[in-house]
Design a protein around this motif. Structure first.
Motif, mmCIF file in Angstrom:
data_model
loop_
_atom_site.group_PDB
_atom_site.id
_atom_site.type_symbol
_atom_site.label_atom_id
_atom_site.label_comp_id
_atom_site.label_asym_id
_atom_site.label_seq_id
_atom_site.Cartn_x
_atom_site.Cartn_y
_atom_site.Cartn_z
ATOM 1 N N VAL A 108 0.820 -1.212 0.000
ATOM 2 C CA VAL A 108 0.000 0.000 0.000
ATOM 3 C C VAL A 108 0.853 1.260 0.000
ATOM 4 C CG1 VAL A 108 -1.730 1.300 1.290
ATOM 5 C CG2 VAL A 108 -1.903 -1.198 1.143
ATOM 6 N N VAL A 109 1.884 1.288 0.834
ATOM 7 C CA VAL A 109 2.668 2.517 1.027
ATOM 8 C C VAL A 109 4.010 2.456 0.306
ATOM 9 C CG1 VAL A 109 3.700 4.044 2.747
ATOM 10 C CG2 VAL A 109 1.539 2.879 3.252
ATOM 11 N N GLY A 110 4.720 1.360 0.470
ATOM 12 C CA GLY A 110 6.055 1.240 -0.097
ATOM 13 C C GLY A 110 6.980 0.517 0.864
ATOM 14 N N GLN A 111 8.240 0.457 0.496
ATOM 15 C CA GLN A 111 9.216 -0.272 1.295
ATOM 16 C C GLN A 111 9.380 0.380 2.672
ATOM 17 O OE1 GLN A 111 10.586 -3.015 0.014
ATOM 18 N NE2 GLN A 111 11.737 -3.528 1.852
ATOM 19 N N PRO A 112 9.114 -0.348 3.771
ATOM 20 C CA PRO A 112 9.262 0.254 5.102
ATOM 21 C C PRO A 112 10.717 0.244 5.560
ATOM 22 C CG PRO A 112 8.499 -2.000 5.319
ATOM 23 C CD PRO A 112 8.606 -1.732 3.840
ATOM 24 N N ASN A 113 11.049 1.168 6.448
ATOM 25 C CA ASN A 113 12.365 1.152 7.062
ATOM 26 C C ASN A 113 12.280 0.446 8.421
ATOM 27 O OD1 ASN A 113 11.149 3.013 8.765
ATOM 28 N ND2 ASN A 113 12.170 4.781 7.840
ATOM 29 N N ALA A 114 13.402 0.389 9.123
ATOM 30 C CA ALA A 114 13.454 -0.339 10.396
ATOM 31 C C ALA A 114 12.530 0.279 11.432
ATOM 32 C CB ALA A 114 14.896 -0.375 10.919
ATOM 33 N N VAL A 115 12.440 1.605 11.457
ATOM 34 C CA VAL A 115 11.587 2.271 12.438
ATOM 35 C C VAL A 115 10.134 1.896 12.225
ATOM 36 C CG1 VAL A 115 10.774 4.503 13.260
ATOM 37 C CG2 VAL A 115 13.196 4.182 12.756
ATOM 38 N N MET A 116 9.695 1.880 10.972
ATOM 39 C CA MET A 116 8.311 1.535 10.688
ATOM 40 C C MET A 116 8.018 0.079 11.018
ATOM 41 S SD MET A 116 5.340 2.350 9.885
ATOM 42 C CE MET A 116 5.750 4.078 9.551
#
Length: 223
Positions: A108-116
């Motif tokens: 839905v949003v895109g590639q998440p980072n570690a924080v997300m």
């Protein structure tokens, strides 16, 4: 897992009730203290660490009380012989929901980072811990809940501390390679290595499935 089957076989419900109450309070207090100490240490030493490690580490510390509560309830459930309560929340629901949520976020949003990813994990840990605790409270037998709790805390701790140290050393060995690689190679290479090792570790599910077949079974199951 050490005392619950014993107290059930002896019909020593007062000690069983006391064990559940006291172990829950000890685990929650220690886990909250560890999480708080971690935040303090990160606040003091954060300037000495790469910035991309600080916030993920803080989020990981917030997960500690929820994870320890899930682990405690799963252990007590194994003692009762409740295989579903013992393994589904900790070994199936928690990792499964995290993977599903991250997959949906990626679509839905895109590639998440570690924080997300850790934020998602924190929310799911909290929800599962609360649901697990609520379910566990409902299935505790009425005669156990009605009994007057009796505490032998020093004796329980004398038995628990060596097991805690043994399990702690195993966790250190299980994660030492990740920490060492993270300090030398950075987060990108470490994430690939971590995913590969943990995927290979799925073979442990066979061992865990065999262990699940040998709980205490003299008490009516709730699942």
């Amino acid at each position: 897992m050490r005392f619950v089957p014993q107290y059930l076989s002896e019909e020593n419900l007062s000690h069983l009730h006391g064990l559940i109450l006291r172990s829950t309070s000890i685990v929650l207090l220690i886990s909250i203290a560890v999480a708080g100490a971690g935040w303090v240490i990160l606040g003091v030493a954060g300037s000495w660490m790469p910035e991309y490690y600080v916030i993920p580490a803080q989020l990981a510390f917030l997960c500690v009380p929820f994870l320890t509560l899930i682990s405690l309830i799963s252990g007590v459930s194994r003692g009762f012989g409740w295989v579903g309560m013992a393994y589904v929340p900790q070994s199936v629901a928690l990792p499964g929901l995290v993977l599903l949520a991250v997959w949906v976020f990626t679509l839905v949003v895109g590639q998440p980072n570690a924080v997300m990813v850790l934020t998602i994990a924190l929310v799911i840990c909290g929800l599962i811990a609360l649901a697990h605790a609520a379910r566990f409270r409902r299935v505790i037998p009425d005669d156990v809940r009605a009994s007057k709790p009796t505490y032998t805390t020093k004796f329980w701790l004398r038995v628990a501390i060596p097991l805690f140290l043994s399990d702690g050393l195993f966790l250190i060995l299980w994660n030492a390679d990740i920490i060492m690689l993270g300090t030398m190679m950075g987060p990108e290479a470490t994430s690939v290595y971590h995913a590969s090792v943990r995927t290979d570790g799925l073979t442990l599910m066979i061992f865990n499935a065999m262990m699940a077949r040998s709980p205490h079974r003299n008490f009516p199951p709730c699942w």
